[in-house]
Structure formats: C-alpha cells, structure tokens
Scaffold this active site. Structure first.
Site, PDB file in Angstrom:
ATOM      1  N   ASP A 369       7.906   0.772  -0.878  1.00  0.00           N
ATOM      2  CA  ASP A 369       8.336   0.625   0.285  1.00  0.00           C
ATOM      3  C   ASP A 369       8.422  -0.969   0.366  1.00  0.00           C
ATOM      4  O   ASP A 369       7.298  -1.520   0.003  1.00  0.00           O
ATOM      5  CB  ASP A 369       7.552   1.302   1.413  1.00  0.00           C
ATOM      6  N   ASP A 561       3.436   4.059   2.884  1.00  0.00           N
ATOM      7  CA  ASP A 561       2.266   4.376   4.051  1.00  0.00           C
ATOM      8  C   ASP A 561       1.593   5.563   3.834  1.00  0.00           C
ATOM      9  O   ASP A 561       0.945   6.038   4.620  1.00  0.00           O
ATOM     10  CB  ASP A 561       2.701   3.716   5.371  1.00  0.00           C
ATOM     11  N   ASP A 565       6.860   8.255   4.553  1.00  0.00           N
ATOM     12  CA  ASP A 565       7.430   8.417   3.284  1.00  0.00           C
ATOM     13  C   ASP A 565       7.163   9.745   2.594  1.00  0.00           C
ATOM     14  O   ASP A 565       7.103   9.855   1.651  1.00  0.00           O
ATOM     15  CB  ASP A 565       7.545   7.348   2.309  1.00  0.00           C
TER      16      ASP A 565
END
Length: 668
Positions: A369, A561, A565
């Site tokens: 990410d 995190d 997600d």
C-alpha cells in the site's frame, strides 16, 4: 533433568496463570499426546547456572575416568566382578537415572518410543554384555548434549523472554495531590499516573504534562528519544527520560499495546512450519520402526548364523539404537525456527508463527500500500480551493466534522488545519463508502467528501481535472453541487527507496497498489523505482490485482495497515502490517508486524525467513546423511559405540550450534 518438551514437539513460551507475568517453557505437543502432566514439567535447567547444568556430567566423567584408569593405565587385581560393576554404575547413575526416569514418565504419558527409552535400552544393553565404559560414555555424552541443548534453548528465548519484563507490575497514582503505589492490573481508566525519569510506563495513556521525552525501544526496537506533547498517546513499555511526567490512563493493563504484542510473541511458536510438522510426524513413525529394527538385528541372526554370538549382536543392536535417536532433528529444527522468531523480535519484526518464516523465504512478490507504508502517512493541507458561491468556513467545518468519523490519516490533516470540531453541527446518515469517501446529510442536503470517483458516482459536475494534480485531493460537494477541493501532501519515508533496492536484490518484485489517484501513485513509484504501480483502486480492484499475481503460481506478501485492506491481507500468502505505534487492529490482522513502520524491515523479514529455512534444511541434511551412513555401518558391525555417540550426540550438538547461528546474523 526435567522433561524435554523438544524430544517430540518443540517448545513455546506460556504464561503461568498462577504467577504475575512469569513464564515457563512448556511442551507444545499435539492434542493426542498433550495432557496435564506435560504442564507440570518446565525446563528447570534454564533457571540453573551453566556449572549446575554440568555437575552430573562432571561427576560421571570423574568416576568414569577412574574406572578406565583402573582398567587400562593402573590395573588392579581387585578391580573385577561386582566391584568393577559398582564403580561404573556409580559413574552411570548421575547421568543415566534422570534419563530413565523420563523414559518411565514418557511411557506413562503414552509416548512409548521417546529418545529417553532408546538411550536407556542402548546403555543398559551395553552393561548387559559387559561394555561398562561404553555404556557410561554414551549416556555421559548424551547428558552433555542435553545440557548444551538447554543452554541453546535458553539463549534462543532470551530476546523474546526479555519482552515479558517490559511491563512494570506497579504504578504510582496521583489522587488529590497525593501519590500512592498500586498494582498496575488494578489501575482504572481515567486515573493519573506519575512517571519519574527512568521509570517505565505500565499502561497506555495520554500525556497530561506539557512535554516529555520517551525511549520507545520496547515497542519499536529503536532507542532514540521520541518527544511527546500534551495530548499525545503514550504506550506501555515507553521509558520516561527527562522530567517527572503525568499520564492519564486510557486502557486497562491487559488491553495495552505492549500486552497485545507480548501475547502475540508468546503464541508465536504455536503455528508450526510445514517442515517442523513433518519432522514431528516423521519422528513418531521413524522411532518405533528403528526400535523394532534394533530388536530384529539382535534376534534374526540367531536363525541365520550357526555361530550366533548374542553379545556381538546385542552390541550391534545397541549401537543401532543410539545412532537412530532422532534427537538432532526434533531439537534443532524447532530451535532453528524459534531462533528465527527471536531474530525477528530483536530487529523489531514480530512473526505470528514459524510457518510465516517458511512462506517469506519463498516470496517472489511484495505488494505494498502507499500511504503509511512507503509514505509517512502524515498529511498536511497544502491548498484550499472553495468556490465563491459557498461559505468557505462552513464547508471546512462540515468537512472537519465528517472526517472526524474516519480513521484515515487524511482526517488528521484536516483536523489539524481546521481546528476543533464544531459538535453543534447536525449531520445525519454519515456513511463511509469504501474506495470513494464519506457521505452525510445536513438539513436534508447531501454533503460529500472524497475522491473524484465519489463525485462521478453521485453525478456531481465539476470542471477540475484530477490528473493535473500530483497531490492527494479531497473533492467536496454540497447539495448536489461541486463546492471545491483541498489538496493534501505526504512525504516518502527516508528508507523506502533502500527497501525497494534490497527487495530487488533478493529477487523479489515490488508492486504498489493504492486507492489514491494515479498521478500521485505514479509520482511515488517513479521516485522509488517501482515499475508495477496502480492507483484509483477500489478494495475489490486490489484483490483482483493480487489474484492476477497468484494465478502465475507465485507467492505474494501484502504490506499495509491490515485493516482497510483486510480482503487483500486475507488473500495474500503473508500479510505484513506496519504496526509501529498504530492501531491494535493491525496487530490482530496481520501475520507479520513491523513495529517501527520502516519499509526497510520488509527485506529484513524476508532475509530472516530465507536464513532460517536454509539452516533448518542444513540440519535435516546433516542428520540424515550422517545417521544413514553410521546406521549401515552399525548394522554391519563396522561401527562402535563411539561412532554411535557422534552420530547421535555429536550431530545433535552440531545442529544446535548451527541453529543458534541465526541469532548472531546482522540482517539490516
């Protein structure tokens, strides 16, 4: 000598429910053999000094050497018969009795073919045919090997067990201007703690003093001071450095960040790697087979050879039993994985199980990410562009209010820019639309704040080109009309580029997936040297991208995190969370937690996985090759008890020494 849980099943740290934050080493057996008796045994030797561990072996060695001297160097006519047997029995008992005791207890627990039984039968057999010195020597060297094993296991646990001492048992509470010391577990939310310089915080809270500086090594592995200001969150395990500080408790003792980390570490060995599980099952099949083979070596020649000598064939059978002991495998392999988990802990990386070490060793793709992983995730409002027909202050207050319902770092940036939330505002039906933004209603009018896809979804017309911006944009609409936007900037982490370079050196392909707009994502990717980068992605789009990689038959790790997600984390082979001082949910969701939020720890985690797997397979190969060779020689009468000792104890010690090497490696 205490029961060796590693004789069949490895080991793990468990919390003693009857003590305050103390730990013991308990058996990690499968459900079919794990019972209450296992819990009664701990590695008592781990609490002894090195000298105490070796006292039985030293005593045995001295008496053995006396016997060998009387046999060979200063022979005496009286040293025969029962006198000779008694001396060698005196040499045997200090090291042999504890092993025989464990053999009996193992049988009582249903484990008939333990290493204790094999060693007992082999050495008693040696005594039965008059080979007293060799019988004592085998048990003596076995005892020395067990002592070294205890030292190695204790050393492997040191990094992890040290975490268990990070939480103070007591805190100083301030009440009506008076201080009193109470048990940390009895402290209540809202109470005020007084923390003197050098003291360690026991519970999570909010700093009530104007300023304070803390050592955060217990949580992040980094000992450099971290300055906090009034209102900032401070966590259990942090050490106050300079001045007397006050902290308001926000969480109970059992719910603190450090408590959850400790629970994670304590349970880390419960999830076994496939190699470890295979060796367990193999040992349980292998040991009975070699036991029956040893019996066959002793009995069958009676029906084959007319000049059968029971002493010779019993000797060969005893040698076979000593060689076949699976000690090197069942000790060194779990110890290797335990060492890998310990090496990770020392580097600020928490593995939730040895199985994830194995998977990371084979990872070919790392998907990351953007926000909070490769960038700081600390946003600052850069530009505010509200159209003239709207009240700028009103729009910003509404934006501040609705963003207060979000956990995204952007919400923090908006709050810092606008100021305190106006709670007198009446906003209803607030909805977080994943991948788009936020929606609420004010006096019957829709208020939208998110990306430009949110504007498209609600047919909001705008004349702004999102592609023209290289910063993150929050588009705003009110009452069906486009009201303007604010731009927010983020910064790339200082070690992000180095992390990408290291991943490429390891043969791992990095990729970046983000819900942020493509222009921002491409700018970050170009700066870091990431070729595969995709922006404007919804959660389901990220899932599809990861599915495309997995369709090629390659293992994928996802770094993010662990909360927003969650679908991608669940789909990936390993979910890696930038835990740091972030949310508790991150620690719960991910398979691996990087405590200091540094992307450079991603390749370090992979290196630890690769090195652990390499060491484990080195030990497996060493044990099998040496044991197979000496087993054949022993069955053919070409090996003595001394070769058998090397094949068992010698190989076990070499494997243990090899396993603990991982704790000395520097991975960063």
């Amino acid at each position: 000598m205490s029961k060796k849980c590693c004789s069949t099943d490895g080991f793990e740290l468990t919390k003693d429910k009857n003590s305050n934050n103390k730990t013991s080493c308990s058996c990690c057996a499968d459900s079919d053999v794990h019972n209450e008796h296992d819990h009664e045994h701990t590695h008592g030797e781990s609490e002894k000094t090195t000298l105490q561990l070796f006292i039985p072996a030293i005593l045995s060695f001295v008496i053995l050497m006396a016997g060998i001297s009387l046999d060979n160097w200063i022979p005496q006519t009286w040293f025969t018969g029962w006198i000779r047997l008694a001396l060698y029995l005196a040499a045997y008992l200090p090291v042999g009795f504890p092993v025989m005791k464990e053999a009996v207890e193992s049988i009582r627990d249903g484990d008939f073919f333990s290493e204790f039984l094999l060693m007992s039968i082999a050495t008693i057999g040696a005594f039965a045919i008059g080979e007293y010195p060799e019988g004592v020597a085998v048990m003596l060297f076995y005892s020395i090997g067990e002592a070294f094993q205890d030292i190695a296991v204790t050393r492997a646990k040191t990094n992890i067990k040290s975490l268990l001492d990070q939480r103070p048992d007591e805190v100083t509470i301030l009440e009506d201007g008076q201080t009193k010391v109470i048990k940390a577990e009895t402290a209540k939310i809202g109470q005020r703690i007084q923390l003197k310089p050098g003291e360690k915080l026991a519970l999570d809270g909010e700093l009530a003093s104007e300023m304070a500086s803390f050592n955060t090594a217990a949580l992040t592995g980094e000992s450099k001071p971290d300055s906090k200001k009034k209102g900032d969150e401070v966590l259990a395990g942090m050490i106050n450095l300079n001045t007397v500080s006050e902290v308001i408790i926000l969480k109970e003792f059992k719910d603190s960040k450090l408590s959850r980390i400790l629970e994670l570490v304590q349970n880390a060995t419960s999830q076994k790697a496939k190699t470890e599980l295979f060796i367990r099952k193999f040992a349980r099949i292998y040991t009975p087979i070699v036991t029956f083979l040893a019996v066959a070596i002793f009995i069958l020649p009676y029906f084959i050879f007319p000049n059968y000598d029971y002493k010779e064939w019993l000797y060969r059978a005893c040698i076979f039993l000593v060689i076949s002991c699976p000690c090197a495998l069942v000790i060194s392999i779990p110890l290797g994985y335990f060492g890998g988990i310990g090496a990770g802990s020392r580097n600020g990386i928490l593995f939730k199980g040895s199985n994830f070490l194995d998977i990371l060793a084979d990872i070919k793709n790392v998907v990351m990410d953007k926000t909070g992983t490769l960038t700081e995730g600390v946003f600052k409002v850069k530009e505010v562009a509200i159209l003239p027909e709207f009240n700028k202050d009103e729009i910003l207050q509404l934006l501040n209010f609705i963003e207060g319902k979000s956990t995204h770092p952007i919400a923090t940036a908006v709050h810092e820019f606008v100021g305190n939330v106006d709670h007198s505002l009446k906003m209803e039906d607030i909805e977080d639309i994943a991948g788009y933004g936020l929606k609420g209603r004010v006096d019957g009018k829709d208020f939208l704040a998110g990306n430009f896809r949110l504007m498209d979804r609600f047919n909001i017309k705008y004349d702004t080109d999102p592609a023209a911006f290289t910063e993150t944009i929050i588009a705003i609409a009110f009452d069906g009309k486009f009201a303007g936007y604010i731009t927010i900037s983020d910064h790339i982490k200082e070690d992000a580029a180095a992390a990408i370079r290291e991943l490429k050196k390891l043969g791992v392909t990095p990729a970046m997936l983000s819900g942020d707009k493509s222009a921002v994502v491409n700018t970050v990717a170009q700066t870091l040297g990431i070729q595969n980068a995709f922006g404007d992605l919804l959660p389901e789009d990220k899932v599809n991208k990861v599915k495309e990689i997995k369709a090629r038959g390659e293992k994928v790790a996802f770094v993010g995190d662990g909360v927003n997600d969650a679908p991608v984390v669940a789909l990936s082979d390993v979910g890696i969370a930038m835990g740091g001082l972030g949310s508790d949910a991150t620690i719960e969701t991910a398979d691996v937690v990087i405590q200091d939020d540094k992307p450079s720890k991603i390749p370090v985690a992979i290196k630890i996985g690769k090195e652990t797997k390499k060491i484990v397979w080195q030990n497996i190969t060493l044990a099998f090759v040496v044991k197979a060779a000496v087993l054949i020689l022993g069955a053919g009468g070409l090996a003595t008890m001394w070769e058998a000792v090397f094949a068992d104890v010698g190989v076990a010690m070499l494997a243990i020494l090899n396993a603990v090497r991982i704790q000395r490696f520097r991975f960063s």
